[in-house]
Write a protein that holds these residues in place. Structure first.
Motif, PDB file in Angstrom:
ATOM      1  N   SER A  92       0.865  -1.223   0.185  1.00 45.63           N
ATOM      2  CA  SER A  92      -0.031  -0.032   0.008  1.00 45.63           C
ATOM      3  C   SER A  92       0.824   1.267   0.043  1.00 45.63           C
ATOM      4  N   LEU A  93       2.105   1.262   0.072  1.00 43.33           N
ATOM      5  CA  LEU A  93       2.993   2.394   0.296  1.00 43.33           C
ATOM      6  C   LEU A  93       2.965   3.302  -0.880  1.00 43.33           C
ATOM      7  N   ARG A  94       3.147   2.861  -2.020  1.00 43.53           N
ATOM      8  CA  ARG A  94       3.057   3.746  -3.112  1.00 43.53           C
ATOM      9  C   ARG A  94       1.835   4.473  -3.104  1.00 43.53           C
ATOM     10  N   ARG A  95       0.752   4.051  -3.083  1.00 48.04           N
ATOM     11  CA  ARG A  95      -0.515   4.704  -2.946  1.00 48.04           C
ATOM     12  C   ARG A  95      -0.605   5.611  -1.781  1.00 48.04           C
ATOM     13  N   GLU A  96      -0.341   5.127  -0.504  1.00 49.17           N
ATOM     14  CA  GLU A  96      -0.295   6.120   0.629  1.00 49.17           C
ATOM     15  C   GLU A  96       0.486   7.326   0.582  1.00 49.17           C
ATOM     16  N   LEU A  97       1.738   6.945  -0.085  1.00 49.83           N
ATOM     17  CA  LEU A  97       2.849   8.171  -0.163  1.00 49.83           C
ATOM     18  C   LEU A  97       2.278   9.197  -1.104  1.00 49.83           C
ATOM     19  N   ALA A  98       1.688   8.853  -2.191  1.00 48.33           N
ATOM     20  CA  ALA A  98       1.071   9.691  -2.875  1.00 48.33           C
ATOM     21  C   ALA A  98       0.522  11.063  -2.285  1.00 48.33           C
ATOM     22  N   ALA A 108      12.333  16.900   5.885  1.00 50.92           N
ATOM     23  CA  ALA A 108      12.064  15.824   6.740  1.00 50.92           C
ATOM     24  C   ALA A 108      12.968  14.510   6.264  1.00 50.92           C
ATOM     25  N   VAL A 109      13.227  13.755   7.391  1.00 54.25           N
ATOM     26  CA  VAL A 109      13.894  12.509   7.232  1.00 54.25           C
ATOM     27  C   VAL A 109      12.736  11.214   7.251  1.00 54.25           C
ATOM     28  N   LEU A 110      12.826  10.340   6.473  1.00 50.74           N
ATOM     29  CA  LEU A 110      11.836   9.503   6.298  1.00 50.74           C
ATOM     30  C   LEU A 110      12.507   7.826   6.600  1.00 50.74           C
ATOM     31  N   LEU A 111      11.744   7.336   7.575  1.00 50.31           N
ATOM     32  CA  LEU A 111      12.240   5.930   8.103  1.00 50.31           C
ATOM     33  C   LEU A 111      11.217   4.789   7.788  1.00 50.31           C
ATOM     34  N   SER A 112      11.671   3.773   7.023  1.00 53.45           N
ATOM     35  CA  SER A 112      10.662   2.953   6.821  1.00 53.45           C
ATOM     36  C   SER A 112      10.874   1.599   7.827  1.00 53.45           C
ATOM     37  N   LEU A 113       9.850   1.144   8.205  1.00 54.70           N
ATOM     38  CA  LEU A 113       9.907   0.085   9.018  1.00 54.70           C
ATOM     39  C   LEU A 113       9.293  -1.277   8.364  1.00 54.70           C
ATOM     40  N   GLU A 127      13.412   2.230  -2.030  1.00 46.92           N
ATOM     41  CA  GLU A 127      13.368   2.706  -3.390  1.00 46.92           C
ATOM     42  C   GLU A 127      12.036   3.066  -3.746  1.00 46.92           C
ATOM     43  N   VAL A 128      11.048   2.696  -3.419  1.00 46.48           N
ATOM     44  CA  VAL A 128       9.814   3.199  -3.680  1.00 46.48           C
ATOM     45  C   VAL A 128       9.512   4.757  -2.962  1.00 46.48           C
ATOM     46  N   ILE A 129      10.096   4.785  -1.983  1.00 45.35           N
ATOM     47  CA  ILE A 129      10.310   6.223  -0.968  1.00 45.35           C
ATOM     48  C   ILE A 129      10.938   7.106  -2.066  1.00 45.35           C
ATOM     49  N   ALA A 130      12.211   6.703  -2.533  1.00 46.13           N
ATOM     50  CA  ALA A 130      12.859   7.672  -3.181  1.00 46.13           C
ATOM     51  C   ALA A 130      12.174   7.906  -4.466  1.00 46.13           C
ATOM     52  N   GLU A 131      11.604   7.184  -5.089  1.00 48.60           N
ATOM     53  CA  GLU A 131      11.001   7.201  -6.435  1.00 48.60           C
ATOM     54  C   GLU A 131       9.723   8.297  -6.533  1.00 48.60           C
ATOM     55  N   ILE A 132       8.885   7.924  -5.285  1.00 51.39           N
ATOM     56  CA  ILE A 132       7.757   8.971  -5.188  1.00 51.39           C
ATOM     57  C   ILE A 132       8.082  10.213  -4.516  1.00 51.39           C
ATOM     58  N   THR A 133       9.057  10.148  -3.472  1.00 48.81           N
ATOM     59  CA  THR A 133       9.157  11.678  -2.937  1.00 48.81           C
ATOM     60  C   THR A 133      10.135  12.304  -3.671  1.00 48.81           C
ATOM     61  N   GLU A 137      18.981  10.127  -0.703  1.00 49.93           N
ATOM     62  CA  GLU A 137      19.382   8.973  -0.088  1.00 49.93           C
ATOM     63  C   GLU A 137      19.682   9.294   1.446  1.00 49.93           C
ATOM     64  N   ASP A 138      20.268  10.482   1.491  1.00 53.01           N
ATOM     65  CA  ASP A 138      20.747  10.743   2.921  1.00 53.01           C
ATOM     66  C   ASP A 138      19.573  11.303   3.595  1.00 53.01           C
ATOM     67  N   ARG A 139      18.285  11.221   3.228  1.00 52.01           N
ATOM     68  CA  ARG A 139      17.274  11.496   3.960  1.00 52.01           C
ATOM     69  C   ARG A 139      16.193  10.321   4.043  1.00 52.01           C
ATOM     70  N   ILE A 140      16.551   9.132   3.606  1.00 55.11           N
ATOM     71  CA  ILE A 140      15.657   8.047   3.629  1.00 55.11           C
ATOM     72  C   ILE A 140      16.613   6.715   4.205  1.00 55.11           C
ATOM     73  N   ALA A 141      15.844   6.223   5.395  1.00 48.67           N
ATOM     74  CA  ALA A 141      16.561   5.225   6.091  1.00 48.67           C
ATOM     75  C   ALA A 141      15.632   4.157   6.210  1.00 48.67           C
ATOM     76  N   VAL A 142      16.161   2.954   6.639  1.00 44.44           N
ATOM     77  CA  VAL A 142      15.155   1.894   7.194  1.00 44.44           C
ATOM     78  C   VAL A 142      15.632   1.150   8.370  1.00 44.44           C
TER      79      VAL A 142
END
Ligand SMILES: NC(=O)C1=CN([C@@H]2O[C@H](COP(=O)(O)OP(=O)(O)OC[C@H]3O[C@@H](n4cnc5c(N)ncnc54)[C@H](O)[C@@H]3O)[C@@H](O)[C@H]2O)C=CC1
Ligand SMILES: O=C(CO)COP(=O)(O)O
Length: 344
Positions: A92-98, A108-113, A127-133, A137-142
């Motif tokens: 559901s991430l792609r749809r919700e992120l939109a 903001a920094v984004l952290l995926s669980l 990768e989905v987060i980077a593509e949509i937002t 990469e220095d503000r996307i973490a897992v």
């Protein structure tokens, strides 16, 4: 800490892990007076959290600190949040992120669980987060590790891994989620950390199937060990590191998930092993079992890189109905004999 403290932390998703990790964060930052706000899809779920409702199993078992609140309004939750934690089902991430992205603070920094691979694209959640937002990469973490939510909700000690290409960001997040019962390590191997968490769900399905059919501990250990071997092949071929797989997000998470009756993936596998059809299993699962959806995507990714993943392949065949659980072991054991360390 060189980065300033966040004004607020948003946790998107009020499921088991979102709620529990919000508690970890809130316990960690309580002394600094930082608010943690959870986004729940439904008003009643948000109200349960705000009122510390006793009907919810999680809230009964969890001491939610005073600096946690919830809302079903995405804008309200995301506005002013310098750290945004994403804890919804992977597919559901792609749809919700939109929608979410309209309200993200620009820095903001984004952290995926999340521990799933997107079907159709075979992309990891970072990768989905980077593509949509289009965030760098220095503000996307897992974050990934042996982290069964219910145990952490009960404050039973565990450790985890925060991975980011930027070590300062990883350190910043680690300091924000360090609680007396939760110890985060950092790592810059985002791919290795993320894939370890994704593939172990599929191996846990296989282990569960063996359990469900009444097989014993030798079988379980064999599937875990050879599961780690095929995960390692995939991660190394995509550029991840071996030491990551020996760590908490690799071996650590694999062992926890494959041994625990709290694991949804393990439980789903067990039900399949007991002879239930996939539809019946899905009906019984009230929470996300990511491996069911990710197995096909992982198998496709492996095939695209010519990596052999026989356990993953067998799980895919069982899920898609082309192999019966009873014939799974025979299929795996009949493979050509080879040296243990062989690639493929
Ligand atoms: N529960 C656990 O022990 C752990 C879970 N994870 C990962 O965290 C992620 C979230 O898992 P949980 O919180 O356990 O799942 P869950 O099934 O308990 O909760 C998912 C939440 O996402 C919400 N949601 C938001 N948008 C949605 C949509 N479009 N479709 C469906 N649900 C939507 C649901 O309402 C629900 O509150 C998964 O990727 C899982 O693999 C990772 C570590 C531990
Ligand atoms: O990822 C998890 C533990 O680290 C949770 O596993 P399940 O999703 O199988 O419950």
């Amino acid at each position: 800490m060189t980065k300033p403290l966040p004004r607020k932390i948003a946790v998107m998703g009020a499921g088991s892990w979102g709620t529990t990790f919000a508690k970890v964060l809130a316990d960690s930052v309580a002394d600094q007076g930082i608010p943690v706000q959870i986004w729940a899809r439904r008003d009643d779920a948000a109200n349960e959290i705000n009122e510390r409702h006793t009907n919810s199993r999680y809230l009964r078992e969890t001491k939610l600190p005073a600096n946690i609140s919830a809302s079903s309004n995405q804008r309200e939750v995301l506005e002013g949040a310098d750290l945004v934690v994403l804890a919804i089902p992977s597919q559901s991430l792609r749809r919700e992120l939109a929608v979410f992205k309209k309200y993200f603070e620009p820095e903001a920094v984004l952290l995926s669980l999340m521990k799933g691979l997107e079907r159709g694209t075979d992309l990891r959640m970072s990768e989905v987060i980077a593509e949509i937002t289009q965030f760098p990469e220095d503000r996307i973490a897992v974050l990934s590790g042996p982290n069964l939510a219910m145990e952490i909700a009960r404050e039973q000690p565990t450790a985890s891994v925060v991975a980011c290409a930027d070590s300062e960001t990883a350190q910043w997040i680690a300091e924000l989620c360090s609680a007396p019962y939760f110890r985060p390590y950092t790592n810059d191997d985002v791919l290795g950390v993320e894939l370890g968490g994704i593939v172990k769900n599929i191996i846990a399905l296989a282990v569960g199937m063996c359990d469900g059919m009444g097989m014993g501990d030798n079988t379980k250990s064999t599937v875990i060990t050879r599961g780690l071997a095929e995960t390692t092949r995939l991660v190394l071929s995509l550029g991840g590191r071996l030491d990551t797989l020996a760590g908490l997000s690799g071996l650590g998470d694999l062992v926890a998930t494959c041994s625990s009756s709290l694991s949804r993936n393990n439980t789903a596998g067990r039900l399949l092993g007991q002879g239930l059809f996939l539809d019946e299993v899905n009906d019984r699962m009230s929470q996300t079992a990511e491996g069911i959806k990710s197995a096909r995507a992982v198998f496709d990714l492996a095939r695209a890189h010519e990596v052999e993943m026989p356990i993953t392949e067998a799980v895919v065949m069982v899920l898609e109905g082309s192999l019966s659980v009873e014939n799974m072991a025979a299929r795996l054991l009949a493979r050509e004999l080879k040296s243990e360390g062989e690639q493929n």
